[in-house]
Design an enzyme around this catalytic site. Structure first.
Site, PDB file in Angstrom:
ATOM      1  N   HIS A 167       0.546  -1.038   0.259  1.00 51.20           N
ATOM      2  CA  HIS A 167       0.039   0.440  -0.194  1.00 51.20           C
ATOM      3  C   HIS A 167       0.688   0.989  -0.312  1.00 51.20           C
ATOM      4  O   HIS A 167       2.075   1.281   0.376  1.00 51.20           O
ATOM      5  CB  HIS A 167      -0.972   0.143   1.485  1.00 51.20           C
ATOM      6  CG  HIS A 167      -2.061  -0.730   0.696  1.00 51.20           C
ATOM      7  ND1 HIS A 167      -2.366  -1.922   1.583  1.00 51.20           N
ATOM      8  CD2 HIS A 167      -3.422  -0.497   0.445  1.00 51.20           C
ATOM      9  CE1 HIS A 167      -3.858  -2.929   1.171  1.00 51.20           C
ATOM     10  NE2 HIS A 167      -4.259  -2.327   0.450  1.00 51.20           N
ATOM     11  N   LYS A 171      -1.151   5.161   4.706  1.00 52.36           N
ATOM     12  CA  LYS A 171      -1.714   3.204   5.350  1.00 52.36           C
ATOM     13  C   LYS A 171      -1.530   3.599   6.706  1.00 52.36           C
ATOM     14  O   LYS A 171      -0.550   3.240   7.126  1.00 52.36           O
ATOM     15  CB  LYS A 171      -1.816   2.285   4.820  1.00 52.36           C
ATOM     16  CG  LYS A 171      -3.134   1.520   4.874  1.00 52.36           C
ATOM     17  CD  LYS A 171      -3.018  -0.252   4.002  1.00 52.36           C
ATOM     18  CE  LYS A 171      -3.947  -0.700   4.567  1.00 52.36           C
ATOM     19  NZ  LYS A 171      -5.154   0.092   4.626  1.00 52.36           N
TER      20      LYS A 171
HETATM   21  N1  LIG Z   1     -13.213  -1.492   2.291  1.00 55.34           N
HETATM   22  C1  LIG Z   1     -11.917  -0.436   1.374  1.00 55.34           C
HETATM   23  O1  LIG Z   1     -12.953  -1.546  -0.071  1.00 55.34           O
HETATM   24  C2  LIG Z   1     -10.942   0.090   1.560  1.00 55.34           C
HETATM   25  C3  LIG Z   1     -10.348   0.329   0.117  1.00 55.34           C
HETATM   26  C4  LIG Z   1      -9.390   1.682   0.361  1.00 55.34           C
HETATM   27  C5  LIG Z   1      -9.646   1.686   1.889  1.00 55.34           C
HETATM   28  N2  LIG Z   1     -10.256   1.848   2.781  1.00 55.34           N
HETATM   29  C6  LIG Z   1      -9.866   1.769   3.975  1.00 55.34           C
HETATM   30  O2  LIG Z   1     -10.728   3.639   4.635  1.00 55.34           O
HETATM   31  C7  LIG Z   1     -10.611   4.601   5.624  1.00 55.34           C
HETATM   32  C8  LIG Z   1     -10.263   6.009   5.304  1.00 55.34           C
HETATM   33  O3  LIG Z   1      -9.285   5.455   3.789  1.00 55.34           O
HETATM   34  P1  LIG Z   1      -9.044   6.920   2.940  1.00 55.34           P
HETATM   35  O4  LIG Z   1      -8.234   6.304   1.822  1.00 55.34           O
HETATM   36  O5  LIG Z   1     -10.073   7.513   2.362  1.00 55.34           O
HETATM   37  O6  LIG Z   1      -7.967   7.578   4.406  1.00 55.34           O
HETATM   38  P2  LIG Z   1      -7.860   9.370   3.908  1.00 55.34           P
HETATM   39  O7  LIG Z   1      -7.843  10.200   2.995  1.00 55.34           O
HETATM   40  O8  LIG Z   1      -6.501   9.353   5.409  1.00 55.34           O
HETATM   41  O9  LIG Z   1      -9.631   9.807   4.996  1.00 55.34           O
HETATM   42  C9  LIG Z   1     -10.168   9.937   5.754  1.00 55.34           C
HETATM   43  C10 LIG Z   1     -10.845  10.771   6.187  1.00 55.34           C
HETATM   44  O10 LIG Z   1     -11.996  10.200   7.356  1.00 55.34           O
HETATM   45  C11 LIG Z   1     -11.329  11.614   7.898  1.00 55.34           C
HETATM   46  N3  LIG Z   1     -10.894  10.991   9.952  1.00 55.34           N
HETATM   47  C12 LIG Z   1     -10.286  10.945  10.841  1.00 55.34           C
HETATM   48  N4  LIG Z   1     -10.092  10.861  11.733  1.00 55.34           N
HETATM   49  C13 LIG Z   1     -11.635  10.423  11.907  1.00 55.34           C
HETATM   50  C14 LIG Z   1     -11.772  11.158  13.575  1.00 55.34           C
HETATM   51  N5  LIG Z   1     -11.626  10.665  14.183  1.00 55.34           N
HETATM   52  N6  LIG Z   1     -13.555  11.250  13.415  1.00 55.34           N
HETATM   53  C15 LIG Z   1     -14.712  11.130  11.999  1.00 55.34           C
HETATM   54  N7  LIG Z   1     -12.859  11.444  10.577  1.00 55.34           N
HETATM   55  C16 LIG Z   1     -12.339  10.780  10.942  1.00 55.34           C
HETATM   56  C17 LIG Z   1     -10.461  12.521   7.556  1.00 55.34           C
HETATM   57  O11 LIG Z   1     -10.593  13.609   8.045  1.00 55.34           O
HETATM   58  P3  LIG Z   1      -9.509  14.311   8.115  1.00 55.34           P
HETATM   59  O12 LIG Z   1      -9.067  14.675   6.338  1.00 55.34           O
HETATM   60  O13 LIG Z   1     -10.096  16.009   7.879  1.00 55.34           O
HETATM   61  O14 LIG Z   1      -8.580  14.067   8.278  1.00 55.34           O
HETATM   62  C18 LIG Z   1     -10.740  11.761   6.318  1.00 55.34           C
HETATM   63  O15 LIG Z   1     -11.868  12.314   5.863  1.00 55.34           O
HETATM   64  C19 LIG Z   1      -9.004   4.120   6.166  1.00 55.34           C
HETATM   65  O16 LIG Z   1      -9.502   2.783   6.701  1.00 55.34           O
HETATM   66  C20 LIG Z   1      -8.753   2.922   4.913  1.00 55.34           C
HETATM   67  O17 LIG Z   1      -7.785   1.698   4.965  1.00 55.34           O
HETATM   68  C21 LIG Z   1     -10.960   0.853   2.684  1.00 55.34           C
END
Ligand SMILES: NC(=O)c1ccc[n+]([C@@H]2O[C@H](COP(=O)([O-])OP(=O)(O)OC[C@H]3O[C@@H](n4cnc5c(N)ncnc54)[C@H](OP(=O)(O)O)[C@@H]3O)[C@@H](O)[C@H]2O)c1
Length: 282
Positions: A167, A171
């Protein structure tokens, strides 16, 4: 909206609107006739609270939805009464949101990775007690789900396997939710893999990776330039079977997100993995 009422759009609130996954979700479903985005929030006290969700999600052409980003779960639910919460945030936040949502009869679809087995057990109990459909989806990509299913099948025939997940450097958790789910799927085919052949000695701690209860080894790589990739390697005398999946962008998650949101509306308990939907159909 009740589970049987399929004529109306499903009202979805997005937790994690400012993140890579949250933005992609809003962009993909901005004008969708079935999945209607009604609200969103992100980090507490974030600078984007009060802005239009179209603006925060950088929807093409600068389109506005007339829906403002809330300051948190409680405020969002009060503002838009969602049927479903699509959570793509961070594990502890997702856990808190899901438990509160289930208590209010709102169905969580959790794409966020990093939930522990204890979290999953507690979610299962809570969802069943409240009769509220809940989904935890380690990977929304159909290709990735097939990779895991093919690995599960191969595990019936080949007892030596190691998982390498790769990744981007942003991450947080390791191993990835997909790697954990793959190890759990492999364990459905065989209780123990990788029988010991020699007494191994790690000269650097962790060199041989993490070990799942089934003996499956998992290795996590974090490198710039990578997005989301996984290879499941089966070794047998004189041959190697490699099952690999690569995500190049977030478009591969859209169809799975749609499936999960529609499916959760029909459920009254916890469902883990998109495979439960894909293979129930065949
Ligand atoms: N299931 C799947 O297919 C899949 C695929 C890819 C990723 N994921 C997972 O999905 C999650 C998000 O991935 P991403 O790439 O979008 O990450 P990201 O770009 O870091 O976005 C994270 C989001 O969560 C918010 N956040 C952080 N801490 C928070 C809190 N305590 N309360 C509420 N919101 C909060 C962030 O806000 P700020 O921007 O203001 O910090 C941002 O909006 C991760 O766990 C990742 O591993 C899952």
């Amino acid at each position: 909206m009740t589970a049987s009422d399929t004529s109306k759009p499903i009202k979805v609130a997005v937790a994690g609107i400012s993140g890579r996954m949250g933005k992609a979700f809003v962009q993909a479903f901005f004008n969708d006739p079935v999945i209607r985005i009604v609200g969103a929030w992100g980090r507490e006290n974030a600078e984007y609270v009060g802005l239009d969700i179209g603006q925060v999600a950088e929807v093409a052409g600068g389109a506005r939805a007339g829906i403002l980003v809330s300051s948190g779960f409680i405020e969002c639910v009060a503002a838009c009464s969602p049927d479903v919460i699509l959570d793509v945030t961070q594990a502890e936040a997702a856990w808190r949101t899901a438990t509160s949502a289930i208590g209010k009869g709102i169905r969580p679809v959790i794409g966020t990775s990093g939930l522990s087995q204890t979290h999953l057990k507690e979610l299962a109990i809570l969802a069943e007690k409240n009769n509220v459909g809940t989904m935890v989806v380690p990977n929304f990509s159909v290709g990735a789900v097939l990779m895991m299913e093919f690995a599960r099948q191969a595990g019936r025939f080949i007892p030596n396997v190691e998982v390498v997940e790769m990744h981007h450097t942003q991450k947080i958790d390791a191993p990835s939710g997909t790697a954990m789910h793959t190890a759990n799927k492999l364990a459905e085919s065989r209780s123990h893999y990788n029988a010991k052949r020699v007494e191994e000695k790690e000269l650097m701690t962790g060199a041989r990776g993490a070990v799942h209860a089934s003996g499956v080894r998992v290795h996590s790589l974090r490198l710039p330039g990578m997005i989301s990739h996984q290879e499941v390697l089966f070794g047998s005398e004189g041959e190697l079977l490699s099952i690999r999946h690569d995500s190049f962008n977030t478009k591969c998650f859209i169809e799975g997100e749609r499936m999960a949101i529609q499916h959760v509306m029909t459920q009254k308990k916890l469902v883990v993995g998109l495979d439960q939907i894909l293979f129930a159909r065949t």
